[in-house]
Design an enzyme around this catalytic site. Sequence first.
Site, short mmCIF file in Angstrom:
data_model
loop_
_atom_site.label_atom_id
_atom_site.label_comp_id
_atom_site.label_asym_id
_atom_site.label_seq_id
_atom_site.Cartn_x
_atom_site.Cartn_y
_atom_site.Cartn_z
N TRP A 107 -76.75 39.00 -57.23
CA TRP A 107 -76.84 39.95 -56.12
C TRP A 107 -78.19 40.65 -56.16
CZ3 TRP A 107 -71.55 43.01 -55.64
CH2 TRP A 107 -70.55 42.10 -55.29
N GLU A 108 -78.79 40.79 -55.00
CA GLU A 108 -80.01 41.57 -54.81
C GLU A 108 -79.63 42.78 -53.96
OE1 GLU A 108 -83.23 40.81 -55.78
OE2 GLU A 108 -83.02 38.75 -56.51
N ILE A 109 -79.74 43.99 -54.51
CA ILE A 109 -79.10 45.13 -53.87
C ILE A 109 -80.05 46.05 -53.10
CG2 ILE A 109 -77.25 45.09 -55.58
CD1 ILE A 109 -78.52 47.54 -56.89
N ALA A 158 -79.16 40.72 -50.68
CA ALA A 158 -78.63 39.37 -50.59
C ALA A 158 -77.55 39.17 -51.65
CB ALA A 158 -79.74 38.34 -50.78
#
Length: 451
Positions: free
Chosen positions: A230-232, A162
Amino acid sequence: MKVVTVEPGGFTTPEQQADKVHMLLDFGEHGREFISSELGLVLLRTLADPDGPLKVWPDDPERGRKLQQLLRATFIKILPMENEGGRRLVESGKMCERKNGRGVDPNRNWPIDWGRKEPDYDPNEEYPGTAPFSEPEVKLLSDLAKAFSPHVWLNVHSGMEAMFVPWDHKDTVPPGAEDALGILQRIQKDVMQGTGCVVGSGGKTVGYLAHGTATDYMFEALHVPVAYTWEIYGDFKAHFDDCFRMFNPLDEEGFRAVLQRWHRAIFRLLELIPSHPALRDHKAWALGAASSGSGANTGGAGGQGAAAGAGQGGQAATSSTPAPAQGTGTEQGSGQGQGQAGTAPTTTPGGASDGTTATAQAAGPGPAASSGSGAEAQGQQQQQEAEDAGGLRVAVVASSLGFGGQWGGMFSALLAVTGLAVVGVLLYRRHAADRSHANELARQRSTYAQP
């Protein structure tokens, strides 16, 4: 806490640095999210290599040269691993630990809406501390951000795929964040096709509200126009006790794919930053174009030297696919880099203590400049030589933030005051004893003198 400062255009004066676009990138805020710090190391390798931007999209050299031009307009500070205490706990076997070494979640310790607890609040996951800024990581990062005044803030996590704008503590996008959201939508379209990556405000898109977060603080209190979380990576099929799998890819193929995708996302962000209304007319873009010279430098020795100062012991990236970092990540990469580049004391922003500093200057085919006496002058000389040759210069400085010097000074002062007080008491007692003894002698003489 390690901070790496990167000037893709080479060493500049504080006045010149103030005219650039400032980017503050934070990795490893939660100890169990190994992949976050790995992405930070891959990014550092690319930035420290003069040819690194050309390798992001190797089939499009013109795009790479434009990236180099944009980078010359930036002044970047990177925290490869914010939460070193939490990472040590994870490496000792507590694989689900996200808090710091004091049992506090650093991403709940910021002032914006601090301390509010949702119905599903779990203190084992989200304990916010006793007060905002109670944790050293948060206080140091806050001081750094206030001194640095970033235009771009990026906080990198894992747990899902996300890209978030504020708010985290509300389920809405605040006024002023719409243009930043538009940039994320472009990145989603250009880089994240075929993935499950979602875009929106953190509070609405992630499915729960988070109070006291860093990104909300950067946007609301410091007025950072481009503020992201950011969620990677995330594996929703993992058992809730299998935190390593939940937050980190297990196989090398998946590991490389995650790093390559999000590595490119960061550089796509760089390409899109000039489209943001708050930065569209920034003077830095014209300065970057003016200093672009006659093209990219192909000398590798300088780039390898810079990579040694900031990355994995001098092993620069050599392909468009990021290589996995050796060992456990930032502590090995930054530590080895500092050792090879040399050390010197430095004063860090916000009153933080002296720390170990590694400096490297990538300037054409010349060697990296070691830090210490005359390092900056040597780096500037190499920068001028590279400029004459039309090459790209890269300056990398790694420093350590901490309270050691400040508390050490206070402790020394306390010892000095205590010592003076003790000496004063002893002198007073000695003086009182002397006077008492003198009075006794006088009394005895008076007695003996009586008839």
